[in-house]
Motif scaffolding. Structure first.
Motif, mmCIF file in Angstrom:
data_model
loop_
_atom_site.group_PDB
_atom_site.id
_atom_site.type_symbol
_atom_site.label_atom_id
_atom_site.label_comp_id
_atom_site.label_asym_id
_atom_site.label_seq_id
_atom_site.Cartn_x
_atom_site.Cartn_y
_atom_site.Cartn_z
ATOM 1 N N VAL A 1 36.489 38.540 36.200
ATOM 2 C CA VAL A 1 35.289 39.129 35.273
ATOM 3 C C VAL A 1 34.041 38.280 35.906
ATOM 4 O O VAL A 1 32.982 39.007 35.857
ATOM 5 N N VAL A 2 34.184 37.199 36.475
ATOM 6 C CA VAL A 2 33.037 36.461 37.073
ATOM 7 C C VAL A 2 32.630 37.200 38.167
ATOM 8 O O VAL A 2 31.113 37.416 38.310
ATOM 9 N N HIS A 3 33.237 37.496 39.047
ATOM 10 C CA HIS A 3 32.868 38.326 40.288
ATOM 11 C C HIS A 3 32.379 39.585 39.759
ATOM 12 O O HIS A 3 31.402 40.303 40.291
ATOM 13 N N ILE A 4 32.985 40.405 38.997
ATOM 14 C CA ILE A 4 32.767 41.734 38.284
ATOM 15 C C ILE A 4 31.066 41.808 37.899
ATOM 16 O O ILE A 4 30.391 42.534 38.067
ATOM 17 N N ALA A 5 31.005 40.504 36.931
ATOM 18 C CA ALA A 5 29.666 40.336 36.382
ATOM 19 C C ALA A 5 28.498 39.997 37.312
ATOM 20 O O ALA A 5 27.351 40.312 36.735
ATOM 21 N N THR B 1 47.135 38.152 35.296
ATOM 22 C CA THR B 1 46.789 36.692 35.387
ATOM 23 C C THR B 1 47.336 35.949 36.513
ATOM 24 O O THR B 1 48.486 36.036 36.791
ATOM 25 N N VAL B 2 46.380 35.319 37.186
ATOM 26 C CA VAL B 2 46.785 34.721 38.445
ATOM 27 C C VAL B 2 46.128 33.165 38.015
ATOM 28 O O VAL B 2 45.037 32.970 38.211
ATOM 29 N N GLY B 3 46.973 32.253 37.553
ATOM 30 C CA GLY B 3 46.739 30.896 37.278
ATOM 31 C C GLY B 3 46.081 30.912 36.076
ATOM 32 O O GLY B 3 46.494 31.290 35.146
ATOM 33 N N ASN B 4 44.688 30.593 36.171
ATOM 34 C CA ASN B 4 43.788 30.660 34.643
ATOM 35 C C ASN B 4 42.808 31.690 34.744
ATOM 36 O O ASN B 4 41.958 32.021 33.963
ATOM 37 N N ASN B 5 42.964 32.731 35.737
ATOM 38 C CA ASN B 5 42.071 33.785 36.007
ATOM 39 C C ASN B 5 42.760 35.111 35.667
ATOM 40 O O ASN B 5 43.642 35.260 36.107
#
Length: 107
Positions: A29-33, A60-64
């Motif tokens: 989401v961070v990179h999409i945003a 879900t990969v780890g906490n992402n």
């Protein structure tokens, strides 16, 4: 797959932008945003709509949470559109054959 959901989801310019970003590969989401004119929570809401339309999937990969295009959903949309193309080609072929027969009778 409900084609209406998919086409409605892509009717929004922000969702289309997100969808096109994911064409480059899976993203968080961070990179999409990044670089978008809407907030991260708004991006998350748009991702929810795209996911419900089966155009993207979440892992879900780890906490992402990582989003990626859902190949099956895209294929379903393409198959839906191909029906129209196939029908148009069949109608064109039938008209061409009819015109050819009519021209043969005139000669």
């Amino acid at each position: 797959m409900n084609s209406n959901l998919a086409f409605n989801a892509l009717g929004d310019p922000t969702r289309r932008s997100i969808f096109e970003k994911l064409q480059q590969g899976p993203l968080s989401v961070v990179h999409i945003a990044e670089g978008m004119s809407v907030s991260r929570p708004a991006v998350s809401q748009h991702l929810k709509v795209l996911k419900e339309a089966k155009l993207i999937s979440l892992k879900t990969v780890g906490n992402n949470n990582i989003y990626e295009l859902n190949r099956e959903g895209i294929i379903a949309m393409r198959n839906y559109l191909d029906k129209f193309w196939d029908d148009a080609l069949a109608n064109f072929k039938a008209l061409a054959e009819k015109t050819e027969k009519e021209n043969e009778h005139l000669n």
